[in-house]
Design a protein around this motif. Structure first.
Motif, short mmCIF file in Angstrom:
data_model
loop_
_atom_site.label_atom_id
_atom_site.label_comp_id
_atom_site.label_asym_id
_atom_site.label_seq_id
_atom_site.Cartn_x
_atom_site.Cartn_y
_atom_site.Cartn_z
N VAL A 101 0.84 -1.20 0.00
CA VAL A 101 0.00 0.00 0.00
C VAL A 101 0.87 1.26 0.00
O VAL A 101 0.59 2.23 -0.71
N ALA A 102 1.94 1.25 0.79
CA ALA A 102 2.85 2.40 0.82
C ALA A 102 3.51 2.62 -0.53
O ALA A 102 3.79 3.75 -0.93
N GLU A 103 3.76 1.52 -1.25
CA GLU A 103 4.37 1.62 -2.58
C GLU A 103 3.39 2.10 -3.64
O GLU A 103 3.78 2.80 -4.58
N TRP A 104 2.11 1.74 -3.48
CA TRP A 104 1.15 1.95 -4.55
C TRP A 104 0.18 3.11 -4.35
O TRP A 104 -0.55 3.46 -5.29
N PHE A 105 0.15 3.72 -3.16
CA PHE A 105 -0.83 4.77 -2.90
C PHE A 105 -0.19 6.02 -2.32
O PHE A 105 0.74 5.92 -1.50
N PRO A 106 -0.68 7.20 -2.71
CA PRO A 106 -0.24 8.43 -2.06
C PRO A 106 -0.75 8.47 -0.61
O PRO A 106 -1.72 7.77 -0.28
N ARG A 107 -0.15 9.29 0.21
CA ARG A 107 -0.49 9.31 1.64
C ARG A 107 -1.97 9.53 1.89
O ARG A 107 -2.57 8.91 2.77
N LYS A 108 -2.60 10.41 1.12
CA LYS A 108 -3.99 10.76 1.38
C LYS A 108 -4.95 9.60 1.12
O LYS A 108 -6.08 9.61 1.59
N GLU A 109 -4.52 8.59 0.35
CA GLU A 109 -5.38 7.45 0.04
C GLU A 109 -5.03 6.19 0.82
O GLU A 109 -5.75 5.19 0.73
N ARG A 110 -3.96 6.21 1.59
CA ARG A 110 -3.49 4.97 2.20
C ARG A 110 -4.45 4.39 3.22
O ARG A 110 -4.66 3.18 3.29
N ALA A 111 -5.03 5.25 4.07
CA ALA A 111 -5.97 4.73 5.07
C ALA A 111 -7.20 4.13 4.39
O ALA A 111 -7.74 3.12 4.85
N TYR A 112 -7.65 4.76 3.31
CA TYR A 112 -8.80 4.24 2.58
C TYR A 112 -8.47 2.89 1.96
O TYR A 112 -9.25 1.93 2.05
N ALA A 113 -7.30 2.79 1.32
CA ALA A 113 -6.87 1.52 0.74
C ALA A 113 -6.71 0.46 1.82
O ALA A 113 -7.11 -0.70 1.66
N ALA A 114 -6.14 0.87 2.97
CA ALA A 114 -5.97 -0.06 4.09
C ALA A 114 -7.32 -0.52 4.61
O ALA A 114 -7.50 -1.69 4.95
N GLY A 115 -8.28 0.41 4.67
CA GLY A 115 -9.61 0.04 5.13
C GLY A 115 -10.26 -0.96 4.21
O GLY A 115 -10.94 -1.90 4.67
N ILE A 116 -10.05 -0.81 2.91
CA ILE A 116 -10.64 -1.75 1.94
C ILE A 116 -10.02 -3.13 2.08
O ILE A 116 -10.73 -4.13 2.23
N PHE A 117 -8.69 -3.21 2.05
CA PHE A 117 -8.12 -4.56 2.12
C PHE A 117 -8.26 -5.15 3.52
O PHE A 117 -8.40 -6.36 3.68
N ASN A 118 -8.27 -4.29 4.56
CA ASN A 118 -8.43 -4.79 5.92
C ASN A 118 -9.82 -5.36 6.13
O ASN A 118 -10.03 -6.20 7.00
#
Length: 442
Positions: free
Chosen positions: A134-151
């Motif tokens: 996620v850190a490699e593929w997403f900008p900081r502003k989207e990381r929590a959202y991406a984390a929420g989806i995969f989590n």
């Protein structure tokens, strides 16, 4: 031309969505991870009868998983930072799938404990690899959202398990339940090797999306030229200890719900077998939705003008208050079982929303080449906290079970579940990392 956050929906359409394909792959890996780890909790009543387990025997098996998971976390994080998320994720998933299948050959408490330990140490690689990707593929502003989806994959796994596992056990055997669920991981591997590569090497990625992924990189940050940070040095940063604290105080709560919820429904309401499927599916469906919302809320605050730090802290404080409701779960359940289930679902939801942001604090505060290592260190702390939580639960339940009042033991555990997040938030953001400063490596 700089990208404008206010029109991120339009921007996402223009730059492509390959990063969300990556997020989907991580989501399914996390689903498999939690499906495999929950099998034993659903088979607990049958295994207790076949092997004559006490509550402490079961807690020892759970602790074996958590102890190995804790140890595995720190090694997995470092290994994945060294060999990369692509190969690291593949290796850890192959090994935990084998470990899951091996449970079918267990013959008693100690062999179950040994296989749970193998499962724990190998499953430990999931989250360090996931958050590094996620850190490699997403900008900081989207990381929590991406984390929420995969989590939210943790909840899908937890939803699938009470539907699939009892059915397999009833129609075939508990041994087949372990073999069948363990085999799912090998199907995922095919897709992983077809679609995954880091952005710098991914030929399917457009230049526009590549630029967007790196659009909010900190000034002067050049990942490839940053020196790696040793474990010893990582432990000198208050930011590391903030994450350690958050994991140590709250991971045990989630694992308690994961491993003991079927037992609670049996002890309190005499639900067994397929009867627990709907309540558990409801709890984790609610938690899955909350995981996505939990990642979306700080992104919403950022769009409203909040800084990343303020958005993260505000969101996590909101989530920290919600679990207090679980203290009233048994009282409410006295009126109707579904009141208790709904309250437990809210508490589980709050954890998932909290967790999506807690993990993201690492990529907020640390360079990408140290994210998996810090996640691993914190994961080890979470494993130790979970191990202590589970062992305490086993001893507490055995004591009150002998007195004929096991519900008192659950009430005491629910007290810890209710207050844990607020205590963690205060230590993290009032004492250790109030401004969530970015770690400087030079």
């Amino acid at each position: 031309m700089p990208l404008n956050q206010a029109t991120s929906g339009n921007i996402n359409n223009k730059i492509g969505t390959y990063r969300w394909t990556i997020c989907s792959l991580i989501f399914f890996a996390t689903t498999i991870n939690y499906l495999d780890r929950q099998v034993i909790s659903l088979l607990k009543p049958a295994l207790e009868k076949e092997f004559n387990w006490s509550e402490s025997d079961y807690s020892n098996i759970v602790v074996a998983f958590q102890f190995a998971y804790a140890i595995g976390m720190i090694g997995a994080g470092r290994l994945i930072d060294k060999i990369g998320s692509k190969l690291g994720y593949a290796i850890t998933l192959i090994l935990w799938s084998i470990a899951s299948i091996l449970h079918a050959f267990a013959t008693g408490v100690w062999s179950f404990a040994a296989y749970r330990g193998f499962l724990g140490v190998t499953e430990a690689g999931n989250f360090p690899a996931a958050f590094k990707a996620v850190a490699e593929w997403f900008p900081r502003k989207e990381r929590a959202y991406a984390a929420g989806i995969f989590n939210s994959g943790t909840n899908v796994g937890a939803i699938a398990a009470p539907i699939v596992v009892p059915w397999l056990a009833i129609n075939y055997s508990w041994r087949i339940a372990f073999i069948a669920t363990g085999a799912f991981g090998f199907l995922w591997l095919i897709c992983w090797f077809i679609f995954y590569e880091v952005p710098e090497k991914q030929k399917r990625l457009s230049k526009a999306e590549f630029d967007y992924i790196h659009s909010d990189r900190d000034e002067g940050e050049v990942i490839e030229q940053q020196p790696k940070i040793s474990w010893g040095r990582l432990l000198t940063f208050k930011q590391t200890w903030a994450f350690i604290t958050g994991k140590f105080l709250t991971d045990g709560i989630w694992w308690f719900l994961l491993f003991w919820l079927p037992a609670f429904l049996d002890a309190q309401y005499h639900l067994t077998g397929m009867q627990v499927s709907l309540p558990i599916a409801f709890v984790y469906t609610l938690a899955g939705v909350a995981s996505v919302i939990g990642g979306w809320l700080p992104m919403y605050f950022i769009r409203k003008g909040f800084t990343v730090v303020k958005a993260r802290k505000t969101s996590m404080l909101i989530y920290a208050f919600c679990p207090l409701l679980i203290i009233a779960a048994q009282y409410a359940g006295g009126y109707h079982i579904w009141y208790a289930i709904i309250i437990i679902g809210i508490a589980a939801s709050a954890h998932q929303a909290w967790s999506a942001n807690l993990f993201t604090t690492v990529s907020d505060m640390f360079p990408k080449n140290s994210v998996a290592s810090v996640v691993g260190i914190g994961g080890m702390a979470g494993g130790i906290g979970g191990m202590l939580f589970s062992k305490s639960a086993g001893l507490l339940f055995d004591h009150y079970k002998s007195l004929g009042h096991i519900e008192t033991g659950y009430f005491i555990m629910f007290l810890f579940c209710g207050f844990g997040y607020l205590i963690a938030w205060m230590i993290m953001f009032l004492a250790l990392a109030p401004n969530m400063e970015k770690v400087k490596t030079v």
